[in-house]
Design a protein around this motif. Structure first.
Motif, short mmCIF file in Angstrom:
data_model
loop_
_atom_site.label_atom_id
_atom_site.label_comp_id
_atom_site.label_asym_id
_atom_site.label_seq_id
_atom_site.Cartn_x
_atom_site.Cartn_y
_atom_site.Cartn_z
N ALA A 159 1.04 -1.39 0.14
CA ALA A 159 0.02 0.01 0.12
C ALA A 159 0.76 1.14 0.05
CB ALA A 159 -0.99 -0.01 1.11
N THR A 160 2.00 1.32 0.90
CA THR A 160 2.92 2.44 0.85
C THR A 160 3.50 2.67 -0.55
OG1 THR A 160 3.43 1.89 3.15
CG2 THR A 160 5.16 3.27 1.93
N VAL A 161 3.96 1.47 -1.09
CA VAL A 161 4.64 1.49 -2.57
C VAL A 161 3.47 2.10 -3.53
CG1 VAL A 161 5.64 0.46 -4.53
CG2 VAL A 161 6.50 0.21 -1.98
N SER A 162 2.37 1.50 -3.53
CA SER A 162 1.36 2.18 -4.41
C SER A 162 1.06 3.56 -4.29
CB SER A 162 0.00 1.31 -4.16
OG SER A 162 -0.93 1.62 -5.05
N GLY A 163 1.14 4.06 -2.98
CA GLY A 163 0.67 5.46 -2.73
C GLY A 163 1.93 6.24 -3.18
N LYS A 164 3.10 5.71 -3.13
CA LYS A 164 4.27 6.79 -3.61
C LYS A 164 4.36 6.65 -5.29
CE LYS A 164 6.99 5.79 0.29
NZ LYS A 164 7.36 7.16 0.93
N MET A 165 3.92 5.37 -5.74
CA MET A 165 3.83 5.40 -7.19
C MET A 165 2.79 6.19 -7.87
SD MET A 165 6.09 3.35 -8.16
CE MET A 165 5.86 2.94 -9.98
N CYS A 166 1.56 6.59 -7.12
CA CYS A 166 0.70 7.51 -7.54
C CYS A 166 0.79 8.74 -7.17
CB CYS A 166 -0.62 6.93 -6.82
SG CYS A 166 -1.10 5.55 -7.55
N ASN A 167 2.00 9.18 -6.48
CA ASN A 167 2.43 10.33 -6.02
C ASN A 167 1.66 10.90 -4.94
OD1 ASN A 167 4.64 12.41 -6.08
ND2 ASN A 167 3.51 13.56 -7.74
N LYS A 168 1.05 10.31 -3.95
CA LYS A 168 0.28 10.52 -2.98
C LYS A 168 0.99 10.46 -1.79
CE LYS A 168 -4.14 8.85 -4.86
NZ LYS A 168 -5.05 8.18 -4.70
N ILE A 169 2.26 9.86 -1.59
CA ILE A 169 3.08 9.87 -0.85
C ILE A 169 4.56 10.08 -1.39
CG2 ILE A 169 4.18 8.53 1.17
CD1 ILE A 169 1.62 6.65 1.04
N VAL A 170 5.48 11.04 -0.67
CA VAL A 170 6.51 11.52 -1.12
C VAL A 170 7.49 10.01 -0.94
CG1 VAL A 170 8.36 13.25 -1.08
CG2 VAL A 170 5.88 13.83 -0.78
N TRP A 171 8.29 10.00 -1.99
CA TRP A 171 9.62 9.23 -1.75
C TRP A 171 10.74 9.83 -0.98
CZ3 TRP A 171 9.56 4.18 -3.30
CH2 TRP A 171 8.68 3.60 -4.29
N THR A 172 11.41 9.16 0.11
CA THR A 172 12.56 9.60 0.71
C THR A 172 13.71 9.38 0.09
OG1 THR A 172 12.92 7.61 2.10
CG2 THR A 172 11.33 9.37 2.95
N LEU A 173 14.57 10.06 0.30
CA LEU A 173 15.92 9.74 -0.49
C LEU A 173 16.47 8.49 -0.08
CD1 LEU A 173 18.23 10.39 -2.69
CD2 LEU A 173 19.36 11.58 -0.56
N PRO A 174 16.53 7.88 1.26
CA PRO A 174 16.97 6.39 1.26
C PRO A 174 15.98 5.55 0.71
CG PRO A 174 16.87 7.72 3.42
CD PRO A 174 16.30 8.69 2.24
N GLU A 175 14.80 5.72 0.63
CA GLU A 175 13.69 4.82 -0.24
C GLU A 175 14.23 4.89 -1.60
OE1 GLU A 175 9.72 5.24 2.59
OE2 GLU A 175 10.09 6.57 0.73
N ALA A 176 14.39 5.92 -2.24
CA ALA A 176 14.80 6.17 -3.67
C ALA A 176 16.02 5.35 -3.89
CB ALA A 176 14.63 7.37 -4.14
N LEU A 177 17.06 5.38 -3.10
CA LEU A 177 18.43 4.79 -3.29
C LEU A 177 18.00 3.23 -3.08
CD1 LEU A 177 20.53 7.08 -1.31
CD2 LEU A 177 20.52 6.94 -3.77
N ALA A 178 17.26 2.75 -2.19
CA ALA A 178 16.97 1.50 -2.28
C ALA A 178 16.12 0.86 -3.46
CB ALA A 178 16.08 1.17 -0.85
N VAL A 179 15.30 1.57 -3.95
CA VAL A 179 14.41 1.09 -5.15
C VAL A 179 15.56 1.12 -6.32
CG1 VAL A 179 12.97 2.22 -6.98
CG2 VAL A 179 12.15 2.07 -4.42
N ARG A 180 16.45 1.96 -6.40
CA ARG A 180 17.49 2.03 -7.37
C ARG A 180 18.22 0.76 -7.39
NH1 ARG A 180 21.63 7.06 -8.79
NH2 ARG A 180 22.35 6.14 -6.62
N LYS A 181 18.76 0.42 -6.09
CA LYS A 181 19.58 -0.39 -5.93
C LYS A 181 18.77 -1.97 -6.15
CE LYS A 181 22.64 -2.81 -2.51
NZ LYS A 181 23.13 -2.73 -1.11
N ALA A 182 17.56 -1.91 -5.87
CA ALA A 182 16.68 -3.13 -5.84
C ALA A 182 16.72 -3.39 -7.34
CB ALA A 182 15.51 -3.16 -5.24
#
Length: 67
Positions: free
Chosen positions: A28-51
């Motif tokens: 649900a959190t990732v879905s909210g972030k993908m819809c731009n309803k919840i802001v990505w944090t830098l550590p999350e964005a870096l984790a996504v890029r690594k994943a």
């Protein structure tokens, strides 16, 4: 829409649920972030890029939002 991010997720043949598990967030959190309803944090964005194994892509380009 995160076109570049969605493209990289598709290239890795990964679902949002799988991505959520890898970055230790709920689906649900990732879905909210993908819809731009919840802001990505830098550590999350870096984790996504690594994943997604795309560390060579600029973080700003990967998370560029377009309508």
């Amino acid at each position: 829409m995160y076109r570049n991010l969605n493209a990289e997720i598709a290239r890795q043949n990964m679902s949002r649920g799988e991505l959520a598990k890898v970055i230790k967030k709920t689906q649900a959190t990732v879905s909210g972030k993908m819809c731009n309803k919840i802001v990505w944090t830098l550590p999350e964005a870096l984790a996504v890029r690594k994943a997604l194994k795309c560390e060579n892509i600029d973080i700003g380009e990967l998370f560029q939002w377009s309508e």
